[in-house]
Design an enzyme around this catalytic site. Structure first.
Site, short mmCIF file in Angstrom:
data_model
loop_
_atom_site.label_atom_id
_atom_site.label_comp_id
_atom_site.label_asym_id
_atom_site.label_seq_id
_atom_site.Cartn_x
_atom_site.Cartn_y
_atom_site.Cartn_z
N ASP A 1 -33.98 68.18 63.36
CA ASP A 1 -34.50 67.81 64.68
C ASP A 1 -34.61 69.03 65.61
O ASP A 1 -35.61 69.20 66.32
CB ASP A 1 -33.60 66.75 65.33
CG ASP A 1 -33.48 65.52 64.45
OD1 ASP A 1 -34.32 65.34 63.56
OD2 ASP A 1 -32.53 64.75 64.65
N GLY B 1 -32.73 57.03 72.46
CA GLY B 1 -32.16 56.10 71.48
C GLY B 1 -33.18 55.47 70.56
O GLY B 1 -32.92 54.44 69.94
N HIS C 1 -33.09 62.36 55.39
CA HIS C 1 -31.73 62.61 54.90
C HIS C 1 -31.74 63.66 53.78
O HIS C 1 -30.88 63.65 52.91
CB HIS C 1 -31.05 61.30 54.44
CG HIS C 1 -30.66 60.43 55.60
ND1 HIS C 1 -29.39 60.41 56.12
CD2 HIS C 1 -31.39 59.58 56.37
CE1 HIS C 1 -29.34 59.56 57.15
NE2 HIS C 1 -30.54 59.06 57.31
N SER D 1 -32.06 63.90 72.01
CA SER D 1 -30.96 64.86 72.24
C SER D 1 -31.37 66.26 71.79
O SER D 1 -31.07 67.24 72.48
CB SER D 1 -29.67 64.41 71.56
OG SER D 1 -29.87 64.19 70.20
#
Ligand code: GLA
Length: 394
Positions: free
Chosen positions: A183, A133, A45, A139
């Site tokens: 990512d 997931g 984060h 993704s």
């Protein structure tokens, strides 16, 4: 996993994508492109706070077999869903028209076209080994594989360093997930045997050697299999809290809050929750820099306590862990891991533990026993070797 094993893993997924292509479209693809999932060694984060991250690419990859076509249509088959979808110009003209896995493909075509690129129409077949997931960026792997394939096939003048931001736009704007740039950067810019030290403000990278094998170590990844709970909403809430705190402190981003004198800075914020969020981001940035310094000096084992401190900060200050990941971290540490932490956005997902290479079985057994004792779903585990980023496979 050795380099040869890694290549075998990618070759097996590529064979499935190519077979799917051939049987579905009745012709050979023009080529196949691979892009990996990632684990983040440290720096959680911090990306949307303009800070520092240190991910590495997994051996597990998403492969897309592709052939261009003259008309502006994109037909996409996915092994995982068993579906075949058709995207036309209307689908890629406006964000959000396609949902589900197809959004990541449509989003990439949209982002490229929105940036002014002439994207070739194509037939695509996708296969993947990146667990879905699990917080391992399945993704981003899909976006990065499709983007790399279309950029190469279309001969687009799009330098590799500029690609992550476009893949991130696909995710932010088209798919509606307000993620940072880590990512997609990991999936596109990582290198074999290295962790990617990324400055998320300047987008400068340094490839940091991270040869765990040579150090007699391994990174054990535990997929907690905890049900994801409100991930997007909680993620967006954390991001909003950080941005509000930066405004309150009068800095462009929390990256600009110095670690020295942090207590005095925090005293300027009224809300104790916001104070904790800021403390996580500021201390986490410092931990990334300390980890990088140790790795540059070849002191790999010594990063363990920084990993564990990162976990404590995510648990207590950022409040993004769940009992399953806390249990995995504690069990791994008790079984002798040098350090362990949750990796990724949180609220489930994976834990990584730095262990002696020959301790994989006992540490895994310890984690599984701890899960059984708490009636949690049995976790999946594997060891992860830093692997190559997005590339043309054949
Ligand atoms: C998710 C997001 C990333 C990053 C991490 C947390 O993986 O996609 O951009 O913010 O969470 O570090």
């Amino acid at each position: 996993m050795t380099r040869t094993d890694q290549r075998d893993v990618v070759a097996a997924v590529a064979a499935r994508a190519i077979d799917g292509f051939t049987s579905g479209y009745g012709e050979q693809p023009a080529g196949a492109w691979a892009a990996p999932g990632r684990v983040n060694l440290i720096g959680e984060h911090t990306d949307y706070n303009d800070g520092f991250v240190l991910p590495f690419a997994l051996p597990q990859q998403t492969v897309v077999a592709v052939t261009p076509r003259p008309e502006p249509l994109w037909t996409v088959w996915s092994e995982q869903s068993g579906e075949r979808i058709d995207l036309d110009l209307a689908d890629v003209a406006e964000p959000g028209r396609v949902t589900g896995w197809g959004a990541y493909v449509a989003g990439v075509v949209w982002a490229l076209r929105d940036a002014g690129f002439d994207v070739p129409g194509a037939r695509l077949a996708i296969a993947s080994d990146v667990p879905l997931g699990a917080g391992l960026s399945s993704s981003a792997a899909l976006e990065s594989a499709v983007l790399t394939a279309l950029a190469d096939l279309g001969g687009l003048d799009l330098p590799v360093d500029d690609r992550p931001a476009l893949a991130q736009r696909a995710e932010n704007v088209y798919a509606g997930m307000p993620c940072g740039i880590m990512d997609q950067s990991a999936s596109i810019r990582c290198r074999d045997g290295h962790a990617l030290f990324l400055d998320c403000r300047s987008l400068a990278v340094e490839q940091i050697p991270f040869d765990v094998d040579a150090a007699g170590l391994a990174v054990l990844v535990v997929d907690s299999r905890a049900p994801h709970r409100h991930v997007t909403g909680e993620y967006a809430a954390r991001r909003a809290a950080c941005e509000a705190a930066a405004r309150a402190l009068g800095v462009p981003a929390l990256r600009d809050v110095p670690a020295d004198g942090l207590d005095e800075t925090l005293a300027r914020l009224d809300d104790p929750v916001v104070r904790r969020r800021v403390r996580h981001v500021v201390t986490e940035n410092r931990r990334v820099l300390e980890t990088v310094a140790l790795l540059r000096a070849g002191r790999v084992r010594e990063i363990g306590p920084l990993l564990t401190a990162s976990h404590a900060s995510m648990r207590d200050d950022f409040e993004i862990t769940v009992p399953e990941v806390d249990t995995a971290v504690e069990a791994a540490l008790t079984a002798g891991a040098y350090g362990a932490r949750m990796t990724g956005g949180g609220f489930g997902g994976c834990v990584l533990a730095l262990i002696d290479a020959n301790r994989s079985e006992p540490v895994t057994a310890a984690v599984k026993n701890a899960y059984t004792a708490q009636n949690f779903t049995t976790p999946h585990t594997f060891t992860a070797t830093p692997s190559p980023g997005a590339h043309r496979h054949t």
